[in-house]
Design an enzyme around this catalytic site. Structure first.
Site, PDB file in Angstrom:
ATOM      1  NE  ARG A  39      80.745  60.624  63.621  1.00 38.30           N
ATOM      2  CZ  ARG A  39      81.071  61.444  62.302  1.00 38.30           C
ATOM      3  NH1 ARG A  39      82.186  61.299  62.498  1.00 38.30           N
ATOM      4  NH2 ARG A  39      80.848  61.864  61.153  1.00 38.30           N
ATOM      5  CB  SER A 108      71.627  58.569  63.834  1.00 39.79           C
ATOM      6  OG  SER A 108      72.667  58.430  64.840  1.00 39.79           O
ATOM      7  CE  LYS A 137      77.103  62.689  60.896  1.00 47.25           C
ATOM      8  NZ  LYS A 137      75.998  62.470  61.780  1.00 47.25           N
TER       9      LYS A 137
END
Lengths: 220, 220
Positions: A39, A108, A137
């Protein structure tokens, strides 16, 4: 074949702690991660491709599959096993068309509405949350908790003919991983619980033990 | 077939002035842009794909080719005609492998060293600069001016068997477009000169007139 989502290790250059990104991926896999995701929301495309190629090479001897978050171009260039997309990324229909039938595609899902709208027949696993608060995040929504996760899993089970693996994500560590599996998840996705550990291999092994023990209790 | 790079209109949601992005692309093409590029460095992937699809559809009746800056995934999903990559984007060898022989691939070249290292046989055109100072993009290097542009074009001519179209980029408008062509370029790439115009169609037409007149003088 059903994807093994018991321990989804997400490595992120902005959240790698004191570890080198590639070494972190290798050590997570060595400790029992069953899927590794890169990521990277900030680097230039060329850097992302270099990271992805290096991780792919590092994981090859361990036979752990590797996906790239969001970036289908990076996955294609590096020969990754697939991608993980969010609701603001490329639509799953396009991802499947571009990557082909054998690619791993994860999606997601943050709430029951998204579960009811998801193209479940086109995806291989779901990352669902945020289950708990996280530092890795920015979270737009309040954590859904194990109860919210259970509702999403229930909604997905009603829709999918095939068993669709679901991992919980956000704020999961050794203290709460068991509750995530108890809620019905097939595994956990973690960033900080591995990257902030002094030894990510040991941390991965402990998380796997917790997940495996809970899954054994459930009889899966 | 040699790509027509006379007027490369770059549309960018951060630099669209008071225009709608898709309408801006359409009006530039209607005025004589020979290539349109979508440059979006900030949006979510899904938004980029929506923009690219809308621009492709808007340009189709005008038969103006359309490329996406940097993002091979967006170009593939939207069915764009190609991509424009910079030195920090996906390597050209990978872009060509992923997009195939018929795709348009453009490459940014900022100095003679990059010209000498460029895989000229794999690209269809070059965007070279920054020729002048610009407000549309942060510039890391001093403008190279028409003289610097001429040196890059010369270096590319020494290396390429086929004629490789080169457009100058950065800070180009009606006042200096003739100097860019006089330096040896085959066209100009512009953002603000079109997006800040009250009528981008008229602005594109004027730029084309300047470029065409200079190319006619050169006898190309």
């Amino acid at each position: 074949m059903r994807l093994d989502i018991r321990l989804n290790a997400i490595v992120d250059p902005e959240n790698a702690g004191r570890h080198d990104l590639i070494d972190l991926a290798r050590r997570c896999a060595a400790g029992g991660a069953t899927l590794v995701q890169l990521r990277d929301k900030r680097s230039e495309t060329r850097v992302m491709i270099e990271e992805a190629r290096a991780i792919k090479q590092a994981l090859a001897p361990l036979s752990v599959p590797f996906v790239v978050n969001d970036r289908v171009d990076v996955a294609l260039a590096a020969g990754a096993d697939g991608v993980h997309v969010g609701q603001d990324d490329m639509p799953v229909e396009d991802v499947r068309r571009l990557l082909g039938a054998s690619a791993i595609i994860g999606l997601s899902i943050k709430n029951v509405g998204e579960a009811e709208a998801a193209p479940v027949e086109l995806i291989d696993y779901v990352g669902s949350g945020g289950v708990y608060a996280t530092v890795s995040k920015q979270q737009k929504n309040a954590p859904i908790g194990p109860a919210g996760l259970a509702r999403i899993i229930e909604a997905l089970r009603r829709r999918s003919q095939k068993p669709l693996p679901v991992c919980g994500i956000a704020g999961i560590d050794e203290s709460n991983a068991a509750a995530v599996i108890a809620a019905g998840a097939d595994g956990v996705a973690v960033i900080s619980a591995l990257s902030r550990a002094s030894d990510p291999t040991v941390a991965a092994r402990r998380l796997r033990e917790i997940v495996d023990a809970m899954l054994a209790k459930r009889g899966t």
